[in-house]
Design a protein around this motif. Structure first.
Motif, PDB file in Angstrom:
ATOM      1  N   MET A   1       0.910  -1.110   0.088  1.00  0.00           N
ATOM      2  CA  MET A   1       0.189   0.174  -0.060  1.00  0.00           C
ATOM      3  C   MET A   1       1.160   1.400  -0.121  1.00  0.00           C
ATOM      4  SD  MET A   1      -2.578  -1.043  -0.180  1.00  0.00           S
ATOM      5  CE  MET A   1      -2.815  -1.957  -1.026  1.00  0.00           C
ATOM      6  N   ARG A   2       2.309   1.419   0.927  1.00  0.00           N
ATOM      7  CA  ARG A   2       3.042   2.308   0.896  1.00  0.00           C
ATOM      8  C   ARG A   2       3.587   2.267  -0.037  1.00  0.00           C
ATOM      9  NH1 ARG A   2       4.643   6.688   0.526  1.00  0.00           N
ATOM     10  NH2 ARG A   2       5.747   7.716   1.461  1.00  0.00           N
ATOM     11  N   ALA A   3       3.864   1.696  -1.139  1.00  0.00           N
ATOM     12  CA  ALA A   3       4.257   2.293  -2.677  1.00  0.00           C
ATOM     13  C   ALA A   3       3.235   2.271  -3.396  1.00  0.00           C
ATOM     14  CB  ALA A   3       5.335   0.555  -3.428  1.00  0.00           C
ATOM     15  N   LEU A   4       2.282   2.035  -3.141  1.00  0.00           N
ATOM     16  CA  LEU A   4       1.531   2.535  -4.490  1.00  0.00           C
ATOM     17  C   LEU A   4       1.001   4.037  -3.896  1.00  0.00           C
ATOM     18  CD1 LEU A   4      -1.203  -0.600  -4.747  1.00  0.00           C
ATOM     19  CD2 LEU A   4       0.271  -0.048  -6.001  1.00  0.00           C
ATOM     20  N   GLY A   5       1.121   4.797  -3.028  1.00  0.00           N
ATOM     21  CA  GLY A   5       1.067   6.136  -2.844  1.00  0.00           C
ATOM     22  C   GLY A   5       0.563   6.247  -1.564  1.00  0.00           C
ATOM     23  N   ALA A   6      -0.460   5.148  -0.608  1.00  0.00           N
ATOM     24  CA  ALA A   6      -0.572   5.199   1.030  1.00  0.00           C
ATOM     25  C   ALA A   6       0.604   5.449   1.851  1.00  0.00           C
ATOM     26  CB  ALA A   6      -1.118   4.443   1.668  1.00  0.00           C
ATOM     27  N   ASP A   7       0.512   7.122   2.666  1.00  0.00           N
ATOM     28  CA  ASP A   7       0.986   7.319   3.647  1.00  0.00           C
ATOM     29  C   ASP A   7       1.341   5.869   4.889  1.00  0.00           C
ATOM     30  OD1 ASP A   7       2.300   9.176   3.193  1.00  0.00           O
ATOM     31  OD2 ASP A   7       0.036  10.011   2.892  1.00  0.00           O
ATOM     32  N   ILE A   8      -0.304   5.743   5.743  1.00  0.00           N
ATOM     33  CA  ILE A   8      -0.525   4.558   6.767  1.00  0.00           C
ATOM     34  C   ILE A   8      -1.507   3.339   6.438  1.00  0.00           C
ATOM     35  CG2 ILE A   8       0.760   6.130   8.028  1.00  0.00           C
ATOM     36  CD1 ILE A   8      -2.630   6.734   8.747  1.00  0.00           C
ATOM     37  N   CYS A   9      -1.985   2.785   6.623  1.00  0.00           N
ATOM     38  CA  CYS A   9      -2.881   1.910   6.534  1.00  0.00           C
ATOM     39  C   CYS A   9      -4.281   1.666   8.175  1.00  0.00           C
ATOM     40  CB  CYS A   9      -2.157   0.657   6.334  1.00  0.00           C
ATOM     41  SG  CYS A   9      -1.627  -0.016   4.988  1.00  0.00           S
ATOM     42  N   ASN A  10      -5.406   1.231   7.056  1.00  0.00           N
ATOM     43  CA  ASN A  10      -6.136   0.487   8.370  1.00  0.00           C
ATOM     44  C   ASN A  10      -6.158  -0.605   7.906  1.00  0.00           C
ATOM     45  OD1 ASN A  10      -6.607   2.992   9.645  1.00  0.00           O
ATOM     46  ND2 ASN A  10      -8.322   3.680   8.569  1.00  0.00           N
ATOM     47  N   SER A  11      -7.128  -1.600   9.158  1.00  0.00           N
ATOM     48  CA  SER A  11      -7.653  -2.835   9.112  1.00  0.00           C
ATOM     49  C   SER A  11      -8.478  -3.141  10.008  1.00  0.00           C
ATOM     50  CB  SER A  11      -6.499  -3.785   8.804  1.00  0.00           C
ATOM     51  OG  SER A  11      -6.222  -5.201   9.013  1.00  0.00           O
ATOM     52  N   ALA A  12      -9.280  -3.984   9.677  1.00  0.00           N
ATOM     53  CA  ALA A  12     -10.645  -4.075  10.626  1.00  0.00           C
ATOM     54  C   ALA A  12     -10.687  -4.957  10.500  1.00  0.00           C
ATOM     55  CB  ALA A  12     -12.203  -3.663   9.720  1.00  0.00           C
ATOM     56  N   ARG A  13     -10.502  -6.337   9.351  1.00  0.00           N
ATOM     57  CA  ARG A  13     -10.855  -7.642  10.181  1.00  0.00           C
ATOM     58  C   ARG A  13     -10.204  -8.078  11.020  1.00  0.00           C
ATOM     59  NH1 ARG A  13     -13.681  -8.694   3.917  1.00  0.00           N
ATOM     60  NH2 ARG A  13     -12.331  -7.210   3.093  1.00  0.00           N
ATOM     61  N   ALA A  14      -8.561  -7.715  10.142  1.00  0.00           N
ATOM     62  CA  ALA A  14      -6.987  -8.724  10.636  1.00  0.00           C
ATOM     63  C   ALA A  14      -7.494  -8.639  12.261  1.00  0.00           C
ATOM     64  CB  ALA A  14      -6.216  -7.631  10.500  1.00  0.00           C
ATOM     65  N   PHE A  15      -8.214  -7.122  12.986  1.00  0.00           N
ATOM     66  CA  PHE A  15      -8.240  -6.883  14.522  1.00  0.00           C
ATOM     67  C   PHE A  15      -9.230  -7.414  14.953  1.00  0.00           C
ATOM     68  CE2 PHE A  15      -5.572  -3.190  13.229  1.00  0.00           C
ATOM     69  CZ  PHE A  15      -4.437  -3.209  14.405  1.00  0.00           C
ATOM     70  N   MET A  16     -10.103  -7.739  13.457  1.00  0.00           N
ATOM     71  CA  MET A  16     -11.173  -9.022  14.357  1.00  0.00           C
ATOM     72  C   MET A  16     -10.766 -10.457  15.103  1.00  0.00           C
ATOM     73  SD  MET A  16     -14.079  -8.029  12.032  1.00  0.00           S
ATOM     74  CE  MET A  16     -15.258  -9.143  12.593  1.00  0.00           C
ATOM     75  N   PHE A  17      -9.956 -10.862  13.778  1.00  0.00           N
ATOM     76  CA  PHE A  17      -9.422 -12.040  13.670  1.00  0.00           C
ATOM     77  C   PHE A  17      -8.832 -12.103  14.855  1.00  0.00           C
ATOM     78  CE2 PHE A  17      -9.320 -12.508   8.631  1.00  0.00           C
ATOM     79  CZ  PHE A  17     -10.647 -13.664   8.963  1.00  0.00           C
ATOM     80  N   SER A  18      -7.791 -11.067  15.773  1.00  0.00           N
ATOM     81  CA  SER A  18      -7.407 -10.902  16.633  1.00  0.00           C
ATOM     82  C   SER A  18      -7.603 -10.705  18.090  1.00  0.00           C
ATOM     83  CB  SER A  18      -6.251  -9.724  17.257  1.00  0.00           C
ATOM     84  OG  SER A  18      -7.193  -8.864  17.108  1.00  0.00           O
ATOM     85  N   VAL A  19      -9.209 -10.501  17.872  1.00  0.00           N
ATOM     86  CA  VAL A  19      -9.463 -10.936  19.478  1.00  0.00           C
ATOM     87  C   VAL A  19     -10.430 -11.375  19.230  1.00  0.00           C
ATOM     88  CG1 VAL A  19     -10.068  -8.046  19.833  1.00  0.00           C
ATOM     89  CG2 VAL A  19     -11.613  -9.344  17.962  1.00  0.00           C
ATOM     90  N   GLY A  20     -10.607 -12.932  17.729  1.00  0.00           N
ATOM     91  CA  GLY A  20     -10.882 -14.196  18.072  1.00  0.00           C
ATOM     92  C   GLY A  20     -11.506 -14.331  17.015  1.00  0.00           C
ATOM     93  N   CYS A  21     -12.094 -13.685  16.511  1.00  0.00           N
ATOM     94  CA  CYS A  21     -13.367 -13.515  14.556  1.00  0.00           C
ATOM     95  C   CYS A  21     -12.671 -15.235  14.256  1.00  0.00           C
ATOM     96  CB  CYS A  21     -12.902 -12.864  14.101  1.00  0.00           C
ATOM     97  SG  CYS A  21     -14.149 -12.913  12.200  1.00  0.00           S
ATOM     98  N   ILE A  22     -14.125 -16.124  13.538  1.00  0.00           N
ATOM     99  CA  ILE A  22     -12.855 -17.240  12.832  1.00  0.00           C
ATOM    100  C   ILE A  22     -14.318 -16.944  11.591  1.00  0.00           C
ATOM    101  CG2 ILE A  22     -12.576 -18.293  14.843  1.00  0.00           C
ATOM    102  CD1 ILE A  22     -15.305 -19.727  14.527  1.00  0.00           C
ATOM    103  N   GLN A  23     -13.658 -15.621  11.330  1.00  0.00           N
ATOM    104  CA  GLN A  23     -14.655 -15.559   9.835  1.00  0.00           C
ATOM    105  C   GLN A  23     -16.230 -16.675   9.712  1.00  0.00           C
ATOM    106  OE1 GLN A  23     -12.296 -15.024   6.674  1.00  0.00           O
ATOM    107  NE2 GLN A  23     -13.539 -16.775   5.171  1.00  0.00           N
ATOM    108  N   ALA A  24     -16.891 -16.639  10.820  1.00  0.00           N
ATOM    109  CA  ALA A  24     -18.026 -17.834  10.759  1.00  0.00           C
ATOM    110  C   ALA A  24     -19.128 -17.077   9.601  1.00  0.00           C
ATOM    111  CB  ALA A  24     -18.535 -17.866  12.213  1.00  0.00           C
ATOM    112  N   LEU A  25     -18.787 -15.731   9.548  1.00  0.00           N
ATOM    113  CA  LEU A  25     -19.958 -14.987   8.436  1.00  0.00           C
ATOM    114  C   LEU A  25     -21.358 -14.886   8.963  1.00  0.00           C
ATOM    115  CD1 LEU A  25     -19.225 -16.372   4.790  1.00  0.00           C
ATOM    116  CD2 LEU A  25     -17.691 -15.030   6.119  1.00  0.00           C
ATOM    117  N   ARG A  26     -21.233 -14.524   9.919  1.00  0.00           N
ATOM    118  CA  ARG A  26     -22.705 -14.383  10.835  1.00  0.00           C
ATOM    119  C   ARG A  26     -22.561 -12.762  11.523  1.00  0.00           C
ATOM    120  NH1 ARG A  26     -23.294 -20.006  14.442  1.00  0.00           N
ATOM    121  NH2 ARG A  26     -22.858 -21.379  12.666  1.00  0.00           N
TER     122      ARG A  26
END
Length: 501
Positions: A392-417
Motif C-alpha cells: 500500500m505504501r508503494a502504491l501511494g498510501a502513507d499509513i493503513c487501516n485494517s478492520a478484519r485483521a483486528f477482528m481476527f486478533s480478538v477471536g473472529c473465526i470468519q463464521a460469516l454471521r
C-alpha cells in the motif's frame, strides 16, 4: 448456549443417578458424564478460548475439525490458500501473531508463483538488520493546529453495535498499549471506546453522536465530543468500499436501548443511514464542512473516507481545494474489497473501484495539483500482512487501516454471521450470552501483540530491502511494479489530468 449447559448438566446427572438407583447398570455412564461435566465447568471459567467459553463442549468439534482440516481441504474441499475473503493461512497468521507464538510457515510457499497474480518485494543483496524504532507518520496540514503522529497500521472503522462492547473495549485497550489509533466507525463515540486509546471519530451520514432530532448535523454536540482528549482526528465518511452509495446498516436485532441512546435513534429498529450527507451536494459544500469541523474541534486533523467511483468527481473536488484553499488533512481510500457487517450482495460485489487503482489514482491526482505534501493518504481494504502494508505504501498510501485483521486478533473465526447477531465468538454481536465469552483483558493483549508483531515484520521486510523506513519503499521495488503502473496508465492515463496544467 452456556445457560443451556448449566441447566441440562445437573438435569442429566440427576436423571442418570435416579436411573442408576433403580437400574444399577446405568452407573457406568458417570465415567463418561462426570469428566464431561468437569471439562464443561472448566471451560466456562477459562479466559483463553472464547468458543469454548460460549460452547463448553460443542466447541471441541470446531477445534477437532480445524486440526484435521488441512488434510480434508487438501484432498476433498479446498486448499489452505483458497478461503474467502481471507485464506486459512492468513487467518492463522493473525492468530499466531496475536498470541505471540511462532508465526513461521512450514515447507515453503503454497502459492502458485508462476502466474500473473504473483507479487513479491525485490530484496537487496545488501540487506540490513531491522531498525528498532517503529515508523510513525505525522498527519496535519498547514491549517491544522493539533497534528497527530500515527502508526503505519491502525484499527479501521467498526462501530459499537456492529461489534460487541467487549470487542470494542479490547480493541481500544490494545490500541492504547500499542500506541496506534482506533477508528470509532459511524456509530459515534461510546464509553466503551474511552479506555485510553487514541480515537478517530468517524462522522457518517446519520451524524450519530452529533445528531439533531430531525437527523441533521448538530454543531454543539459535535464540539462537545470533539473536545475529548481521546479524539485525535475526525473522519467524514462519504462512502465505504463494501457498500458505496448505500449507507450503513444496523439490524434491529443489534439496536438495543444502550446503542440507540448513544446514536440518538429509536431502539429495536433497523437503522439505515442515508446514502449521502444531506447538506453536501458538491465539492464546495464538502470543503466548507471540513473547515467547520476543523474549527469546531480546535484545529484537530479532519479528513474524509471514500470508495472511488467517478474519477471526474474526485478531480473536480481537488480542483475546488486549490480554488478555495481549503483541503482535508487526510483522505482514507477504501477499496471495493473492503468489509462490512451487512450490505446487499450487489453493492459488496459490483460497486466501486478496487483499492489498487483507486489508491494510485488519488495519489497521482494530489501530486498533480501539488497538494500531496499537505494531505496524507490512508489505505483501507484487506490489509493484513506486513507485505500488504508495504505494498500500500508503494502504491501511494502513507499509513493503513485494517478492520478484519483486528477482528481476527480478538477471536473472529470468519463464521460469516456478522449480520444476524449470532457471532459465536462474541465479536460481532450484542447478544449478552455470546459477548460474555470474550474476555477483554485477554483479547486486548492479543490486539496489542498482533499489531506489535506485524510492525516488527514490516521492519524485517524493510531490512531485507536494505532500507530503514516505509518512506523509502517505491513501486519499482515490487515484482509487479511495472504491471501495476501499466494498469493505472490504462484506466487513468495522464491525459485525464492534463487539462489542469
Amino acid at each position: 448456549m452456556r445457560h443451556t449447559f448449566y441447566i441440562l448438566t445437573p438435569i442429566i446427572l440427576i436423571t442418570v443417578g435416579v436411573l442408576g438407583y433403580y437400574f444399577p447398570g446405568w452407573w457406568w455412564s458417570y465415567m463418561v458424564l462426570g469428566p464431561l461435566a468437569l471439562i464443561g465447568f472448566y471451560n466456562r471459567v477459562q479466559s483463553n478460548h472464547t468458543i469454548l467459553r460460549n460452547f463448553p463442549l460443542l466447541g471441541y468439534f470446531r477445534y477437532f475439525f480445524e486440526s484435521i482440516s488441512p488434510e480434508i481441504q487438501q484432498y476433498f474441499i479446498e486448499r489452505t490458500t483458497d478461503g474467502k475473503p481471507f485464506s486459512r493461512n492468513h487467518r492463522a497468521l493473525v492468530y499466531r501473531r496475536s498470541k505471540g507464538v511462532n508465526d513461521t510457515h512450514p515447507f515453503g510457499t503454497q502459492l502458485e508463483i508462476n502466474n500473473d497474480h504473483y507479487e513479491a518485494i525485490r530484496h537487496s543483496m545488501y540487506a540490513t538488520p531491522p531498525v528498532k524504532e517503529f515508523p510513525r507518520v505525522t498527519i496535519g496540514s498547514g491549517e491544522c493546529r493539533q497534528p497527530y503522529s500515527a502508526s503505519v497500521l491502525n484499527v479501521s472503522a467498526m462501530s459499537y453495535g456492529a461489534l460487541s462492547k467487549n470487542a470494542t473495549m479490547s480493541l481500544n485497550l490494545g490500541a492504547k498499549k500499542g500506541n496506534f489509533y482506533h477508528n470509532t466507525g459511524e456509530g459515534s463515540v461510546s464509553h466503551y471506546h474511552l479506555q485510553g486509546g487514541d480515537l478517530v471519530w468517524q462522522i457518517g451520514t446519520g451524524y450519530f453522536g452529533c445528531r439533531r432530532e430531525d437527523g441533521g448535523f448538530d454543531p454543539e454536540k459535535f464540539e462537545e465530543k470533539a473536545a475529548l482528549p481521546e479524539v485525535k482526528m475526525i473522519e467524514i465518511k462519504l462512502s465505504q468500499g463494501a457498500k458505496p452509495g448505500h449507507g450503513g446498516v444496523l439490524p434491529a436485532s443489534k439496536n438495543n436501548e444502550e446503542i440507540a441512546k448513544i446514536r440518538g435513534v429509536q431502539p429495536h429498529t433497523t437503522i439505515i443511514s442515508p446514502p449521502s450527507h444531506r447538506d453536501i451536494h458538491g465539492p464546495e459544500d464538502l470543503l466548507h464542512f471540513i473547515k467547520q469541523l476543523r474549527d469546531l474541534s480546535k484545529g484537530k486533523p479532519v479528513g474524509f473516507k471514500l470508495c472511488v467511483g467517478r474519477t471526474e468527481e474526485f478531480i473536480a473536488l481537488v480542483e475546488k481545494m486549490v480554488e478555495l484553499q481549503i483541503w482535508p488533512d487526510f483522505i482514507t481510500v477504501d477499496g471495493a474489497e473492503g468489509g462490512t457487517g451487512a450490505a446487499p450482495l450487489e453493492f459488496s460485489d459490483s460497486v466501486g473501484l478496487p483499492l489498487e487503482p483507486a489508491l494510485i489514482f488519488v495519489n497521482r491526482t494530489l501530486v498533480k495539483f501539488k497538494l500531496r505534501d499537505e494531505i496524507k493518504i490512508v489505505a483501507s481494504g484487506k490489509v493484513l500482512t506486513a507485505f500488504s502494508i508495504l505494498r500500500m505504501r508503494a502504491l501511494g498510501a502513507d499509513i493503513c487501516n485494517s478492520a478484519r485483521a483486528f477482528m481476527f486478533s480478538v477471536g473472529c473465526i470468519q463464521a460469516l454471521r456478522c449480520n444476524n447477531n449470532s457471532c459465536p465468538t462474541g465479536v460481532a454481536t450484542t447478544n449478552k450470552m455470546l459477548t460474555k465469552g470474550l474476555v477483554v483483558k485477554d483479547k486486548a493483549e492479543r490486539v496489542y501483540k498482533f499489531h506489535h508483531n506485524t510492525i516488527h515484520a514490516v521492519l524485517e521486510l524493510l531490512g531485507a530491502c536494505g532500507v530503514a523506513h516505509t518512506d523509502d519503499i517505491t513501486i519499482d521495488m515490487f515484482v509487479k511494479g511495472d504491471e501495476m503502473v501499466a494498469l493505472t496508465n490504462k484506466y487513468f492515463p495522464d491525459s485525464v489530468l492534463n487539462r489542469v496544467e
